[in-house]
Design a protein around this motif. Structure first.
Motif, PDB file in Angstrom:
ATOM      1  N   ASP A  98      -6.476  -2.956   8.224  1.00 15.33           N
ATOM      2  CA  ASP A  98      -7.160  -1.784   8.762  1.00 15.33           C
ATOM      3  C   ASP A  98      -7.051  -1.685  10.279  1.00 15.33           C
ATOM      4  O   ASP A  98      -7.206  -0.611  10.850  1.00 15.33           O
ATOM      5  CB  ASP A  98      -8.643  -1.822   8.347  1.00 15.33           C
ATOM      6  CG  ASP A  98      -8.783  -1.860   6.840  1.00 15.33           C
ATOM      7  OD1 ASP A  98      -9.374  -2.820   6.316  1.00 15.33           O
ATOM      8  OD2 ASP A  98      -8.273  -0.934   6.190  1.00 15.33           O
ATOM      9  N   GLY A 155      -8.375   1.874  -6.304  1.00 18.14           N
ATOM     10  CA  GLY A 155      -8.831   1.315  -5.038  1.00 18.14           C
ATOM     11  C   GLY A 155      -8.436  -0.139  -4.862  1.00 18.14           C
ATOM     12  O   GLY A 155      -9.051  -0.865  -4.107  1.00 18.14           O
ATOM     13  N   ILE A 156      -7.422  -0.564  -5.601  1.00 18.47           N
ATOM     14  CA  ILE A 156      -6.995  -1.967  -5.518  1.00 18.47           C
ATOM     15  C   ILE A 156      -5.893  -2.113  -4.478  1.00 18.47           C
ATOM     16  O   ILE A 156      -4.906  -1.395  -4.501  1.00 18.47           O
ATOM     17  CB  ILE A 156      -6.432  -2.454  -6.875  1.00 18.47           C
ATOM     18  CG1 ILE A 156      -7.503  -2.407  -7.942  1.00 18.47           C
ATOM     19  CG2 ILE A 156      -5.918  -3.883  -6.738  1.00 18.47           C
ATOM     20  CD1 ILE A 156      -6.982  -2.793  -9.319  1.00 18.47           C
ATOM     21  N   ARG A 157      -6.120  -3.065  -3.554  1.00 15.53           N
ATOM     22  CA  ARG A 157      -5.067  -3.391  -2.590  1.00 15.53           C
ATOM     23  C   ARG A 157      -4.624  -4.820  -2.887  1.00 15.53           C
ATOM     24  O   ARG A 157      -5.399  -5.757  -2.759  1.00 15.53           O
ATOM     25  CB  ARG A 157      -5.607  -3.294  -1.158  1.00 15.53           C
ATOM     26  CG  ARG A 157      -5.878  -1.885  -0.721  1.00 15.53           C
ATOM     27  CD  ARG A 157      -5.596  -1.704   0.733  1.00 15.53           C
ATOM     28  NE  ARG A 157      -6.487  -2.482   1.574  1.00 15.53           N
ATOM     29  CZ  ARG A 157      -6.759  -2.168   2.845  1.00 15.53           C
ATOM     30  NH1 ARG A 157      -6.230  -1.083   3.375  1.00 15.53           N
ATOM     31  NH2 ARG A 157      -7.542  -2.925   3.565  1.00 15.53           N
ATOM     32  N   LEU A 211      -3.779   1.859  -5.450  1.00 22.84           N
ATOM     33  CA  LEU A 211      -4.757   2.134  -4.399  1.00 22.84           C
ATOM     34  C   LEU A 211      -5.465   3.463  -4.668  1.00 22.84           C
ATOM     35  O   LEU A 211      -6.675   3.587  -4.539  1.00 22.84           O
ATOM     36  CB  LEU A 211      -4.038   2.175  -3.037  1.00 22.84           C
ATOM     37  CG  LEU A 211      -4.914   2.333  -1.803  1.00 22.84           C
ATOM     38  CD1 LEU A 211      -5.899   1.188  -1.715  1.00 22.84           C
ATOM     39  CD2 LEU A 211      -4.062   2.359  -0.545  1.00 22.84           C
ATOM     40  N   GLN A 212      -4.659   4.439  -5.078  1.00 24.53           N
ATOM     41  CA  GLN A 212      -5.203   5.780  -5.299  1.00 24.53           C
ATOM     42  C   GLN A 212      -6.157   5.836  -6.482  1.00 24.53           C
ATOM     43  O   GLN A 212      -7.210   6.428  -6.423  1.00 24.53           O
ATOM     44  CB  GLN A 212      -4.041   6.730  -5.562  1.00 24.53           C
ATOM     45  CG  GLN A 212      -4.189   8.058  -4.875  1.00 24.53           C
ATOM     46  CD  GLN A 212      -2.993   8.949  -5.172  1.00 24.53           C
ATOM     47  OE1 GLN A 212      -2.056   8.539  -5.852  1.00 24.53           O
ATOM     48  NE2 GLN A 212      -3.035  10.151  -4.693  1.00 24.53           N
ATOM     49  N   HIS A 213      -5.734   5.201  -7.608  1.00 21.77           N
ATOM     50  CA  HIS A 213      -6.527   5.344  -8.830  1.00 21.77           C
ATOM     51  C   HIS A 213      -7.606   4.295  -9.017  1.00 21.77           C
ATOM     52  O   HIS A 213      -8.603   4.539  -9.673  1.00 21.77           O
ATOM     53  CB  HIS A 213      -5.591   5.342 -10.058  1.00 21.77           C
ATOM     54  CG  HIS A 213      -4.752   6.579 -10.137  1.00 21.77           C
ATOM     55  ND1 HIS A 213      -3.523   6.694  -9.556  1.00 21.77           N
ATOM     56  CD2 HIS A 213      -5.002   7.777 -10.711  1.00 21.77           C
ATOM     57  CE1 HIS A 213      -3.039   7.918  -9.779  1.00 21.77           C
ATOM     58  NE2 HIS A 213      -3.912   8.587 -10.477  1.00 21.77           N
ATOM     59  N   SER A 241       0.807  -1.224   0.000  1.00 23.13           N
ATOM     60  CA  SER A 241       0.000   0.000   0.000  1.00 23.13           C
ATOM     61  C   SER A 241       0.835   1.266   0.000  1.00 23.13           C
ATOM     62  O   SER A 241       0.377   2.322  -0.424  1.00 23.13           O
ATOM     63  CB  SER A 241      -0.902   0.033   1.235  1.00 23.13           C
ATOM     64  OG  SER A 241      -1.732  -1.070   1.229  1.00 23.13           O
TER      65      SER A 241
END
Lengths: 223, 251
Positions: free
Chosen positions: B183, A82-84, A78-80, A69
């Motif tokens: 999280d 939303g994939i982690r 993650l930013q573009h 991340s």
């Protein structure tokens, strides 16, 4: 014992995908390195072979740094999108693909180098296009070597542990592969489960190696 | 003649190996959460007992138990929960009379330092915002067992288990949180304190049973006598001061 099938199915899925990806990547790269004549070819070959000799935990750490991340590629994803990627089955597939990649491309390169260029030249004089030459002349002559490499890559992907543990973690049903399941069973003192998983893994690997052995180029079926 | 260099090499290797085995080594197997504290205590013990070299072996308590049960030459076993020590006792690896509790700890929920999602209660973790939660594997990691007992008591285990990312020891759970790959995570307050700049403590979670760490010498160990001395040393003021420094409570 029934739970032991979950890691087996997951491991076959991960190894299967990794091998399929390596079929495309490995064949393409193997062909490029066999036929290409460019400066730095050997350096590139050595660089691409690194995952084979590097300790898997080192590889796992590099992957974590890149696709994590907070990593270069991971933060962007993650930013573009939303994939982690970390702790997903996709991360396990990526780790397995990378560690097994050298096995395929090296075998492919060796197989392509044994194909006599005269056959390809003869095909060119007959007027067929380059893609057709590849699929109808070169590949049929090289497929045994490539397949042997693929089977070894499948076995390697099956047993991948260090890098997978670092980027995919251990989530039952999603990323807990056979090797991770064995590790945890031993840690928890569940020797029965560990024994079962080990036997299953050994049988599968043995079958794969026997299959690869039969495909080594030069082994011609009895006439 | 290729044989001569090989023989010389073999001679050096055997000489090196025999030297390593001769020093008066004390092997201490301690729970992962004790890593920093024991690394500070070891030199103090060595200073008090010249000639003894302390070898520290850290892992989840369940893993350490497996090693000892299968014959690993450890002289001291420090566990993070009573269950693991009970199992050691059941397997006759420790003597009940020599077992003592030497510190206490508390369970906390931590979140990545830069995270905006901070649970106000454990029940908040069932919300979709918390997709992945780092929890020690209950089968071999004490912190995972404490977590599971808390969540089962609150009837939340069923909702939270699918989100669990298993950690093989408490430090791995801490690492997952500080890397922001999960999280939230359940660790000890002493572990959270080590990375105060990278993780935030969201809540302290009361556990059904108090978190007490037992320690015992291992009679079957190669240096059992020194092992007993190490256990006694843990109760002396210098060692207790180190443990307090890292946030461990009195037993």
């Amino acid at each position: 014992m029934a739970d032991a099938w979950i890691p087996l199915v997951l491991t076959l899925k991960v190894a299967g995908w990794a091998t399929a990806l390596n079929l495309l990547l490995g064949t393409a790269v193997g062909y490029a390195l066999a036929r290409g004549r460019f400066p730095g070819r050997d350096v590139l070959d050595a660089a691409l072979t690194l995952p084979l000799v590097m300790p898997p935990t080192v590889l796992g750490y590099y992957l974590l740094v890149v696709i994590g991340s907070q990593g270069v590629l991971g933060a962007w994803l993650l930013q573009h999108f939303g994939i982690r990627l970390i702790f997903t089955v996709e991360a396990a597939i990526i780790a397995a693909t990378i560690v097994a990649f050298p096995l395929v491309f090296k075998a492919a390169r060796a197989a392509f180098e044994t194909v006599d260029p005269q056959f390809e030249d003869a095909a060119r004089t007959l007027g067929i296009g380059e893609w057709a030459i590849f699929f109808r002349v070169t590949l049929p002559l090289a497929w045994r070597g490539i397949l042997a490499g693929l089977l070894l890559a499948f076995a390697r992907a099956l047993g991948e542990f260090g890098a997978t543990l670092m980027v995919a973690g251990s989530i039952v049903g999603k990323t807990q592969t056979l090797s991770i399941a064995v590790y945890e069973a031993v840690q928890a003192g569940q020797d029965g489960t560990a024994n079962f998983l080990v036997v299953v893994t050994s049988v599968v690997c043995l079958a794969v190696l026997l299959g690869a052995g039969r495909l080594v180029p030069g082994r011609v079926a009895a006439r | 003649m290729p044989l001569r260099p090989i023989r010389t090499l073999a001679l050096f290797l055997t000489a090196g190996l025999s030297v390593a085995a001769q020093a008066a080594d004390l092997t201490v197997s301690a729970a992962a959460s004790l890593t920093n504290a024991f690394k500070d205590i070891a030199p103090l013990f060595e200073a008090a007992h010249p000639g003894t070299k302390v070898q520290l072996n850290f892992a989840a308590s369940g893993v350490l138990l497996q090693q000892i049960a299968k014959g690993a030459p450890a002289d001291v076993f420090a566990s993070a929960d009573q269950d693991t020590m009970d199992q050691a006792q059941a397997q006759n690896l420790v003597k009940p009379a020599q077992r003592r509790d030497f510190v206490s700890n508390s369970l906390v929920v931590i979140v990545p330092g830069a995270s905006t999602k901070v649970p106000a209660a454990v029940a908040d973790l069932t919300q979709p915002a918390y997709g992945r939660i780092a929890i020690g594997l209950p089968a071999s990691v004490p912190v995972g067992r404490y977590t599971k007992s808390v969540l089962e008591g609150a009837k939340l285990w069923g909702a939270i288990e699918p989100k669990m990312v298993g950690a093989t020891n408490v430090r791995q759970a801490l690492d997952y949180v500080q890397r922001a790959e999960v999280d939230a995570g359940f660790v000890y307050s002493t572990d959270a304190a080590l990375m105060a700049d990278k993780v935030k403590v969201a809540l302290t979670v009361p556990t059904p049973k108090p978190i007490l760490y037992p320690v015992a010498p291992l009679p079957a160990g190669p240096n059992a006598a020194m092992g007993e001395k190490f256990v006694e040393f843990l109760f002396t003021p210098p060692a207790q001061a180190v443990l307090s420094k890292y946030g461990f409570g009195k037993p």
